[in-house]
Design a protein around this motif. Structure first.
Motif, PDB file in Angstrom:
ATOM      1  N   UNK A   1       0.813  -1.224   0.000  1.00 17.33           N
ATOM      2  CA  UNK A   1       0.000   0.000   0.000  1.00 17.33           C
ATOM      3  C   UNK A   1       0.844   1.271   0.000  1.00 17.33           C
ATOM      4  N   UNK A   2       2.117   1.134   0.308  1.00 15.28           N
ATOM      5  CA  UNK A   2       2.986   2.311   0.365  1.00 15.28           C
ATOM      6  C   UNK A   2       3.167   2.914  -1.020  1.00 15.28           C
ATOM      7  N   UNK A   3       3.403   4.212  -1.038  1.00 18.24           N
ATOM      8  CA  UNK A   3       3.579   4.929  -2.306  1.00 18.24           C
ATOM      9  C   UNK A   3       5.033   4.834  -2.755  1.00 18.24           C
ATOM     10  N   UNK A   4       5.403   3.662  -3.213  1.00 21.19           N
ATOM     11  CA  UNK A   4       6.738   3.404  -3.740  1.00 21.19           C
ATOM     12  C   UNK A   4       6.606   2.792  -5.130  1.00 21.19           C
ATOM     13  N   UNK A   5       7.714   2.706  -5.848  1.00 24.44           N
ATOM     14  CA  UNK A   5       7.697   2.029  -7.139  1.00 24.44           C
ATOM     15  C   UNK A   5       7.488   0.532  -6.911  1.00 24.44           C
ATOM     16  N   UNK A   6       7.102  -0.151  -7.986  1.00 23.63           N
ATOM     17  CA  UNK A   6       6.939  -1.603  -7.902  1.00 23.63           C
ATOM     18  C   UNK A   6       8.257  -2.254  -7.493  1.00 23.63           C
ATOM     19  N   UNK A   7       9.357  -1.800  -8.051  1.00 23.90           N
ATOM     20  CA  UNK A   7      10.657  -2.369  -7.717  1.00 23.90           C
ATOM     21  C   UNK A   7      10.996  -2.245  -6.244  1.00 23.90           C
ATOM     22  N   UNK A   8      10.714  -1.101  -5.669  1.00 23.04           N
ATOM     23  CA  UNK A   8      10.977  -0.898  -4.234  1.00 23.04           C
ATOM     24  C   UNK A   8      10.080  -1.809  -3.402  1.00 23.04           C
ATOM     25  N   UNK A   9       8.832  -1.963  -3.809  1.00 24.58           N
ATOM     26  CA  UNK A   9       7.906  -2.844  -3.082  1.00 24.58           C
ATOM     27  C   UNK A   9       8.367  -4.300  -3.147  1.00 24.58           C
ATOM     28  N   UNK A  10       8.789  -4.739  -4.331  1.00 26.08           N
ATOM     29  CA  UNK A  10       9.255  -6.119  -4.477  1.00 26.08           C
ATOM     30  C   UNK A  10      10.525  -6.365  -3.672  1.00 26.08           C
ATOM     31  N   UNK A  11      11.420  -5.388  -3.668  1.00 30.20           N
ATOM     32  CA  UNK A  11      12.642  -5.528  -2.872  1.00 30.20           C
ATOM     33  C   UNK A  11      12.311  -5.598  -1.385  1.00 30.20           C
ATOM     34  N   UNK A  12      11.352  -4.801  -0.959  1.00 31.69           N
ATOM     35  CA  UNK A  12      10.938  -4.813   0.450  1.00 31.69           C
ATOM     36  C   UNK A  12      10.360  -6.172   0.838  1.00 31.69           C
ATOM     37  N   UNK A  13       9.616  -6.801  -0.081  1.00 30.56           N
ATOM     38  CA  UNK A  13       9.077  -8.140   0.186  1.00 30.56           C
ATOM     39  C   UNK A  13      10.229  -9.134   0.328  1.00 30.56           C
ATOM     40  N   UNK A  14      11.186  -9.088  -0.597  1.00 27.15           N
ATOM     41  CA  UNK A  14      12.345  -9.997  -0.518  1.00 27.15           C
ATOM     42  C   UNK A  14      13.066  -9.834   0.817  1.00 27.15           C
ATOM     43  N   UNK A  15      13.335  -8.599   1.178  1.00 27.78           N
ATOM     44  CA  UNK A  15      14.066  -8.322   2.416  1.00 27.78           C
ATOM     45  C   UNK A  15      13.293  -8.807   3.642  1.00 27.78           C
TER      46      UNK A  15
END
Length: 150
Positions: A15-29
């Motif tokens: 839900x955060x206002x980030x790019x898709x790439x940042x969201x996917x990286x956050x999920x990985x982390x």
């Protein structure tokens, strides 16, 4: 259960206002940090019109497998079959691409957008026979959520 708490965290991340790439990286982390048997977490996506996958965001040791042809390895097989693939012991798989001597098991779940397999989440573990039906269900949840932001 830990997966239920992590589902809420995944929802919040997406839900955060980030790019898709940042969201996917956050999920990985998040997954690599919170789930002890997730030693490598990454997303692969179809590489344009080519019959291959391209590594996107990931957390864990670097891999030389940034491009994977359809049908090759566990990820490549999921790209062709459109089905989850849980490998409890990678040494028993003939069509396995080794990402390192530490990897003992792997789980790959496809991501569908408009019923098309567009990518997948790939998890490696340094422990054999570690993935459960709960892992599979949790990762399916993530893939469905990711599909909505693609």
């Amino acid at each position: 259960m830990k997966f239920e708490i992590l589902k809420d965290k995944i929802d919040t991340l997406l839900l955060q206002k980030n790019t898709i790439g940042i969201k996917l990286q956050a999920i990985c982390d998040l997954l690599e940090r919170e789930i002890l048997h997730y030693d490598w977490v990454g997303f692969y996506f179809k590489n344009g019109d080519k019959n291959e996958l391209k590594l996107a965001q990931y957390t864990g040791e670097e891999t030389e497998h940034t491009i994977i042809p359809f049908g090759k390895g566990i990820c490549g097989q999921v790209a062709v079959t459109n089905k989850n693939f849980v490998v409890q012991d990678v040494s028993e798989q003939e069509n396995y691409i080794s990402c390192g001597w530490k990897v003992k098991s792997e789980i790959v779940i496809p991501i569908f957008v408009n019923e098309e397999n567009v990518g997948q989440i790939d998890i490696d573990s340094h422990t054999a026979n570690i993935f459960s039906a709960d892992d599979e269900e949790f990762l399916e949840f993530i893939c469905k959520k990711v599909a909505k932001i693609l």
